[in-house]
Design an enzyme around this catalytic site. Sequence first.
Site, mmCIF file in Angstrom:
data_model
loop_
_atom_site.group_PDB
_atom_site.id
_atom_site.type_symbol
_atom_site.label_atom_id
_atom_site.label_comp_id
_atom_site.label_asym_id
_atom_site.label_seq_id
_atom_site.Cartn_x
_atom_site.Cartn_y
_atom_site.Cartn_z
ATOM 1 N N HIS A 276 0.843 -1.206 0.000
ATOM 2 C CA HIS A 276 0.000 0.000 0.000
ATOM 3 C C HIS A 276 0.876 1.253 0.000
ATOM 4 O O HIS A 276 0.636 2.188 -0.785
ATOM 5 C CB HIS A 276 -0.914 -0.007 1.227
ATOM 6 C CG HIS A 276 -1.611 1.289 1.471
ATOM 7 N ND1 HIS A 276 -2.864 1.576 0.961
ATOM 8 C CD2 HIS A 276 -1.230 2.408 2.161
ATOM 9 C CE1 HIS A 276 -3.216 2.793 1.323
ATOM 10 N NE2 HIS A 276 -2.237 3.319 2.060
ATOM 11 N N GLU A 277 1.889 1.288 0.867
ATOM 12 C CA GLU A 277 2.778 2.452 0.932
ATOM 13 C C GLU A 277 3.554 2.620 -0.377
ATOM 14 O O GLU A 277 3.807 3.741 -0.826
ATOM 15 C CB GLU A 277 3.749 2.313 2.113
ATOM 16 C CG GLU A 277 3.086 2.278 3.486
ATOM 17 C CD GLU A 277 2.255 3.518 3.763
ATOM 18 O OE1 GLU A 277 2.604 4.605 3.248
ATOM 19 O OE2 GLU A 277 1.245 3.416 4.475
ATOM 20 N N HIS A 280 1.683 4.525 -2.999
ATOM 21 C CA HIS A 280 1.800 5.989 -2.952
ATOM 22 C C HIS A 280 3.011 6.452 -3.759
ATOM 23 O O HIS A 280 2.957 7.478 -4.447
ATOM 24 C CB HIS A 280 1.948 6.452 -1.499
ATOM 25 C CG HIS A 280 0.690 6.361 -0.702
ATOM 26 N ND1 HIS A 280 -0.483 6.950 -1.088
ATOM 27 C CD2 HIS A 280 0.426 5.745 0.487
ATOM 28 C CE1 HIS A 280 -1.422 6.722 -0.187
ATOM 29 N NE2 HIS A 280 -0.901 5.986 0.771
ATOM 30 N N GLU A 356 -5.612 7.116 -1.173
ATOM 31 C CA GLU A 356 -5.533 5.924 -0.332
ATOM 32 C C GLU A 356 -6.247 4.738 -0.986
ATOM 33 O O GLU A 356 -5.777 3.598 -0.914
ATOM 34 C CB GLU A 356 -6.140 6.209 1.049
ATOM 35 C CG GLU A 356 -5.402 7.248 1.866
ATOM 36 C CD GLU A 356 -3.975 6.858 2.200
ATOM 37 O OE1 GLU A 356 -3.687 5.637 2.262
ATOM 38 O OE2 GLU A 356 -3.148 7.757 2.402
#
Length: 427
Positions: A276-277, A280, A356
Amino acid sequence: MSKKWSIAALVLYVVYAVGMYFYIFHGASGGVPATLKGTVADPQTFMTERELYLSDDYSKIRNFLFFVVTPFEWLVYFLILFMGISRVFEKWADTKWRLFKNGAYLFLLNLFTTIVFYPIDIYRYSLSKEYGISTQGFSSWMRDYVIDFWVNFGTTLLIVLVLYWLIQKSAKKWWLYAWLLTIPFAIFMMYLQPVVIDPLYNEFTPLKDKELEAKILSLADQADIPSDHVFEVDMSEKTNALNAYVTGIGGNSRIVLWDTTLNNLTDEEILFIMAHEMGHYVEKHIYIGIALYLLSMLVGLWLISKIMPWMVSKFGRVLNIEKVSDIRSLPLFLVLASFLLFISNPISNTVSRYQETRSDEYAMELTGDAEAAVSTFQNLAKAGLSEVNPPWLVKIFRYTHPPMLERINTIARYTDKNEVETEQQAE
């Protein structure tokens, strides 16, 4: 006249606070839609009765504090102006050197507001301890509180000294010059944050679990993300909450895992968080964020440059301000900046929630592990006693991330979409 304005401000604030109390505690309720009852998104399927009760109670208190503390800050600054306290601070700080005068004034103002807000801050700390989120001892909390004061004072001092020097030199274009200086300053602070500021609060060390580190770096390699090291930070001394993030820019960028995350999640769940990070990074969210921040700063400074002189010319006597360039006008500047930031929250939070969601979808593409994704969100909700589906007003003003209900639904939609595509390919 000032007394009447002070009373009017107090009455207006009390009416607002009462209204928000009824909205938060007796009005709005997110709840779980009937169609999702009993699914993995329903907190009753993964939280105990006590956790459900604490989550509801804790969330309402925190939401109420959010909506009343910021306007209370405006009230305090207005009272500082109405009651002539700002003028007194300016008199106490008076020297023949303007820079020293402005610096001394800022220190007095910061010290005064810190004392005023200390009861609220100590209540928040006690609340977090009472509900089992914080594990931090009082002495450790006070240490962080003092560090916060000096770090905030140091950065604010630099900004205020430059800002009021610009206002004095160019009454009409100071906002543009200030914005131009914001660009290198923001980038410099982002570069400095992970190596200078963050270590003041916690100890960062290379990830001890080398097997897990190898898995994370392998994942980063799949995503074409240049990263040599993963760091862990000793947050268990302060909180039971879980978190992980990518911070910094350039050579100072790093992947950071809280030790609470390492201690409470499986490797698969940690890898999903890391994916997930990484989403970004791949989606360039950090650079989009910088661009949007700079744009909002440009608009905000321009608006302040128009509103502030008008307020001084219209209500200068009541506010005890003779001209904008006087350092005693700083509380008015802070009120306007805080107000503009507050009302822009729905826009910035909408952008953030979209980013997100995109990162959640990217994490699913990279890991393909829906089970780990769902259990990760469930554990995050449990550890932070989060509302899975907050009221609308709370969501748009407070939530930078989608509520857990939406995040779990994103995983479900992604899984369903993949299953349909697989079936179509098989046909």
